[in-house]
Design a protein around this motif. Structure first.
Motif, PDB file in Angstrom:
ATOM      1  N   ASP A 149       0.823  -1.211   0.000  1.00  0.00           N
ATOM      2  CA  ASP A 149       0.000   0.000   0.000  1.00  0.00           C
ATOM      3  C   ASP A 149       0.855   1.258   0.000  1.00  0.00           C
ATOM      4  N   ARG A 150       1.974   1.198   0.728  1.00  0.00           N
ATOM      5  CA  ARG A 150       2.843   2.371   0.766  1.00  0.00           C
ATOM      6  C   ARG A 150       3.313   2.735  -0.646  1.00  0.00           C
ATOM      7  N   PHE A 151       3.558   1.698  -1.465  1.00  0.00           N
ATOM      8  CA  PHE A 151       4.056   1.942  -2.820  1.00  0.00           C
ATOM      9  C   PHE A 151       2.937   1.879  -3.861  1.00  0.00           C
ATOM     10  N   SER A 152       1.694   1.822  -3.371  1.00  0.00           N
ATOM     11  CA  SER A 152       0.505   1.834  -4.239  1.00  0.00           C
ATOM     12  C   SER A 152       0.505   0.720  -5.278  1.00  0.00           C
ATOM     13  N   LEU A 153       1.029  -0.455  -4.914  1.00  0.00           N
ATOM     14  CA  LEU A 153       1.074  -1.550  -5.878  1.00  0.00           C
ATOM     15  C   LEU A 153      -0.337  -2.001  -6.238  1.00  0.00           C
ATOM     16  N   GLY A 154      -0.491  -2.474  -7.460  1.00  0.00           N
ATOM     17  CA  GLY A 154      -1.814  -2.876  -7.923  1.00  0.00           C
ATOM     18  C   GLY A 154      -1.755  -4.030  -8.905  1.00  0.00           C
ATOM     19  N   VAL A 267      14.248  -1.359  -4.579  1.00  0.00           N
ATOM     20  CA  VAL A 267      13.909  -0.107  -3.887  1.00  0.00           C
ATOM     21  C   VAL A 267      12.865  -0.375  -2.802  1.00  0.00           C
ATOM     22  N   ILE A 268      11.816  -1.089  -3.189  1.00  0.00           N
ATOM     23  CA  ILE A 268      10.708  -1.329  -2.260  1.00  0.00           C
ATOM     24  C   ILE A 268      11.179  -2.106  -1.035  1.00  0.00           C
ATOM     25  N   ARG A 269      11.960  -3.159  -1.269  1.00  0.00           N
ATOM     26  CA  ARG A 269      12.408  -3.975  -0.147  1.00  0.00           C
ATOM     27  C   ARG A 269      13.389  -3.237   0.757  1.00  0.00           C
ATOM     28  N   MET A 271      13.596   0.044   1.198  1.00  0.00           N
ATOM     29  CA  MET A 271      12.863   1.066   1.949  1.00  0.00           C
ATOM     30  C   MET A 271      12.045   0.425   3.063  1.00  0.00           C
ATOM     31  N   ALA A 272      11.440  -0.719   2.754  1.00  0.00           N
ATOM     32  CA  ALA A 272      10.647  -1.408   3.776  1.00  0.00           C
ATOM     33  C   ALA A 272      11.533  -1.836   4.941  1.00  0.00           C
ATOM     34  N   ALA A 273      12.809  -2.108   4.649  1.00  0.00           N
ATOM     35  CA  ALA A 273      13.742  -2.530   5.702  1.00  0.00           C
ATOM     36  C   ALA A 273      14.347  -1.321   6.419  1.00  0.00           C
ATOM     37  N   GLY A 274      13.987  -0.114   5.970  1.00  0.00           N
ATOM     38  CA  GLY A 274      14.475   1.081   6.651  1.00  0.00           C
ATOM     39  C   GLY A 274      15.671   1.744   5.997  1.00  0.00           C
ATOM     40  N   VAL A 275      16.096   1.218   4.838  1.00  0.00           N
ATOM     41  CA  VAL A 275      17.171   1.876   4.092  1.00  0.00           C
ATOM     42  C   VAL A 275      16.483   2.765   3.055  1.00  0.00           C
ATOM     43  N   GLU A 276      16.390   4.061   3.368  1.00  0.00           N
ATOM     44  CA  GLU A 276      15.514   4.929   2.574  1.00  0.00           C
ATOM     45  C   GLU A 276      16.207   5.653   1.425  1.00  0.00           C
ATOM     46  N   SER A 277      17.526   5.782   1.499  1.00  0.00           N
ATOM     47  CA  SER A 277      18.203   6.610   0.486  1.00  0.00           C
ATOM     48  C   SER A 277      18.558   5.782  -0.746  1.00  0.00           C
ATOM     49  N   VAL A 278      17.524   5.264  -1.404  1.00  0.00           N
ATOM     50  CA  VAL A 278      17.761   4.339  -2.510  1.00  0.00           C
ATOM     51  C   VAL A 278      16.855   4.655  -3.700  1.00  0.00           C
ATOM     52  N   VAL A 279      17.419   4.548  -4.893  1.00  0.00           N
ATOM     53  CA  VAL A 279      16.650   4.768  -6.123  1.00  0.00           C
ATOM     54  C   VAL A 279      17.030   3.715  -7.164  1.00  0.00           C
ATOM     55  N   ALA A 280      16.181   3.585  -8.190  1.00  0.00           N
ATOM     56  CA  ALA A 280      16.502   2.695  -9.300  1.00  0.00           C
ATOM     57  C   ALA A 280      16.260   3.433 -10.613  1.00  0.00           C
ATOM     58  N   PRO A 281      17.213   3.305 -11.548  1.00  0.00           N
ATOM     59  CA  PRO A 281      16.950   3.846 -12.881  1.00  0.00           C
ATOM     60  C   PRO A 281      15.956   2.894 -13.529  1.00  0.00           C
ATOM     61  N   MET A 282      15.260   3.320 -14.549  1.00  0.00           N
ATOM     62  CA  MET A 282      14.291   2.393 -15.126  1.00  0.00           C
ATOM     63  C   MET A 282      14.781   1.696 -16.383  1.00  0.00           C
ATOM     64  N   GLY A 283      16.077   1.791 -16.633  1.00  0.00           N
ATOM     65  CA  GLY A 283      16.706   0.907 -17.606  1.00  0.00           C
ATOM     66  C   GLY A 283      17.724   0.173 -16.774  1.00  0.00           C
TER      67      GLY A 283
END
Ligand SMILES: [Zn+2]
Length: 377
Positions: A149-154, A267-269, A271-283
C-alpha cells in the motif's frame, strides 16, 4: 504564485555559496564554508554554509535556513521576491502565475487519469480473484500489505474492457486514455483502444514531486517482457526519472549518499527494511540525465548491481555517468547469488550497511575485474 516546480528548480540550480558569498566573506573549511555572521554582526567565522545540504547556519545566533530565507532576512524582501532574485542569479526564469487566469497545469489531466487508474489497480489487487497470482508473488517476495500500500502496488486485469469501462464511467475520454500511455491505439482504422498492461502486477511510478507519471508492470507468468513500462508521454520519460526519488530525496540529503539499485523491488524492499536513500533507474544503467539529477542531492553514490556480466556492464556505465558529474562512486559487491532485495531480507538493514562499509571505489573494482580475468598477470 510561483509554481512549486519552479521553486524546486531554482533551489536545485542555486549556488548557495556564491549567492551568500556576495554578502559574506566565506572561506572553505572542510566541506563547508565559514564566514562572519551578517545577522549578529559577528567577527569570528561562526557562520557556516553547507553547499551539499543547501543551507546556512550561525552557531552563535542560530540563524539558519535555505538560500531564499537568507535573502529574505538579509534584504528584507518577501519570499516570492527572494525566489526571483535567486532565479535571476541562477539562470532560471521565475514567472508568477495567476492561478485564476491561467488555470491548472496542462499536464494535470494525465496525472489525474494515472492516479485514478492506480486506485483502480490497487483495489483489484486485493479484491479480485484473478489477482491471486499477484498476491502470491508479493507473498513470495515477503512484501506485506502495508508495504504494498505504501508503494501503491496494484494489479492490471487481464480483461480488456474493465479499466476502460471504469475510466469512461468517471468521464475520462479515449484521447486521454491513449495520451496517458495506459491504452494503445492500434494502427488499423476503427479498431478499439486496448490496455497496455494486462495480467500484470502494477508498480506506479512517481516524479520527484510525487505525481503519478507512469507505471511499471511485472509479468506474473512466463510471458515477455518481464517488465513493461509506460511509453514516453508528455509526463513520462524513463531516462529522466528515478524510481523512488520522491520518497528518497530527503534521506539522500540527510545520509549524504544514494544507493543505486537495479529494480523496483530492490527499492521497495530496501525502503521497507528502513534503508531509505535508494533509487533505481528504469533501464539497467543510469543515463546522464539521471546522474545529473542525483548530483543535486548528494556527491556520494553506491552502486548495487548484480555481479553477473550484465550487472557489471551496468555498474561501469552508471559509474562513468556519475563520475562525469564529479561524484564519488563506490561499488558494493554482494555475495554470489544475492541481490539487494534478497540480501536485506536475510541480513537486515544492518547487514547491508556492513556491505556498504566494505564497498570499493569504482576504479578499484575495474582493476579487480581485469585482474581476475587474467589481464594484469
Ligand atoms: Zn549569527
Amino acid at each position: 504564485m510561483i509554481p512549486d516546480e519552479t521553486v524546486e528548480q531554482v533551489r536545485e540550480a542555486a549556488d548557495i555559496v556564491q549567492i551568500i558569498g556576495d554578502y559574506v566573506n566565506l572561506k572553505k573549511t572542510g566541506t563547508d564554508y565559514r564566514g562572519p555572521c551578517p545577522f549578529h554582526q559577528g567577527k569570528n567565522r561562526n557562520f557556516s554554509v553547507t553547499p551539499r545540504k543547501k543551507i546556512y547556519y550561525c552557531f552563535v545566533c542560530h540563524e539558519g535556513g535555505d538560500v531564499f530565507h537568507f535573502l529574505q532576512k538579509k534584504l528584507g524582501v518577501q519570499w516570492p521576491e527572494a525566489v526571483k532574485i535567486v532565479g535571476e542569479k541562477s539562470g532560471i526564469e521565475v514567472k508568477e502565475i495567476d492561478t485564476r487566469r491561467e488555470g491548472p497545469d496542462p499536464r494535470e489531466p494525465l496525472w489525474e487519469i494515472n492516479a485514478t487508474a492506480t486506485a483502480f489497480f490497487q483495489r483489484l489487487l486485493w479484491d479480485d480473484k484473478a489477482a491471486a497470482p499477484a498476491r502470491d508473488y508479493l507473498a513470495k517476495r515477503e512484501i506485506s500489505r502495508e508495504t504494498a500500500d505504501r508503494f501503491s502496488l496494484g494489479f492490471a486485469p487481464i480483461d480488456r474492457a474493465m479499466l476502460r469501462d471504469h475510466l469512461t464511467a468517471l468521464g475520462f475520454d479515449e484521447r486521454r486514455m491513449v495520451d496517458s500511455g495506459l491504452f494503445v491505439k492500434p494502427e488499423e482504422e476503427n479498431s478499439e483502444i486496448r490496455p497496455r498492461f494486462r495480467g500484470r502486477l502494477i508498480i506506479p511510478i512517481f516524479d520527484v514531486l510525487g505525481r503519478n507519471v507512469g507505471f511499471g508492470g511485472r509479468v506474473l507468468d512466463n510471458g515477455e517482457p518481464k517488465y513493461l513500462n509506460s511509453p514516453e508521454t508528455a509526463i513520462f520519460g524513463k531516462g529522466k526519472l528515478l524510481y523512488g526519488l520522491n520518497w528518497a530525496k530527503n534521506s539522500i540529503r540527510k545520509d549524504e549518499r544514494v544507493l543505486v539499485v537495479e529494480g523496483f523491488f530492490d527499492v521497495i524492499r530496501l525502503m521497507a527494511a528502513g534503508v531509505e536513500s535508494v533509487v533505481a533507474p528504469m533501464g539497467t544503467a543510469l543515463t546522464d540525465a539521471q546522474a545529473g539529477i542525483l548530483k543535486k542531492y548528494t556527491r556520494n553514490a553506491y552502486l548495487l548491481y548484480d555481479s553477473d556480466q550484465a550487472g557489471l556492464k551496468a555498474t561501469f556505465r552508471s559509474g562513468d555517468e556519475l563520475l562525469s558529474q564529479g561524484m564519488t562512486v563506490s561499488v558494493v559487491t554482494l555475495p554470489d547469488g544475492e541481490d539487494p532485495d534478497s540480501y536485506v531480507s536475510s541480513h537486515g538493514a544492518k547487514g547491508l550497511e556492513d556491505q556498504l562499509a566494505k564497498s570499493i571505489d569504482v576504479f578499484e573494482r575495474k582493476i579487480q575485474i581485469l585482474d581476475r580475468a587474467g589481464w594484469l598477470s
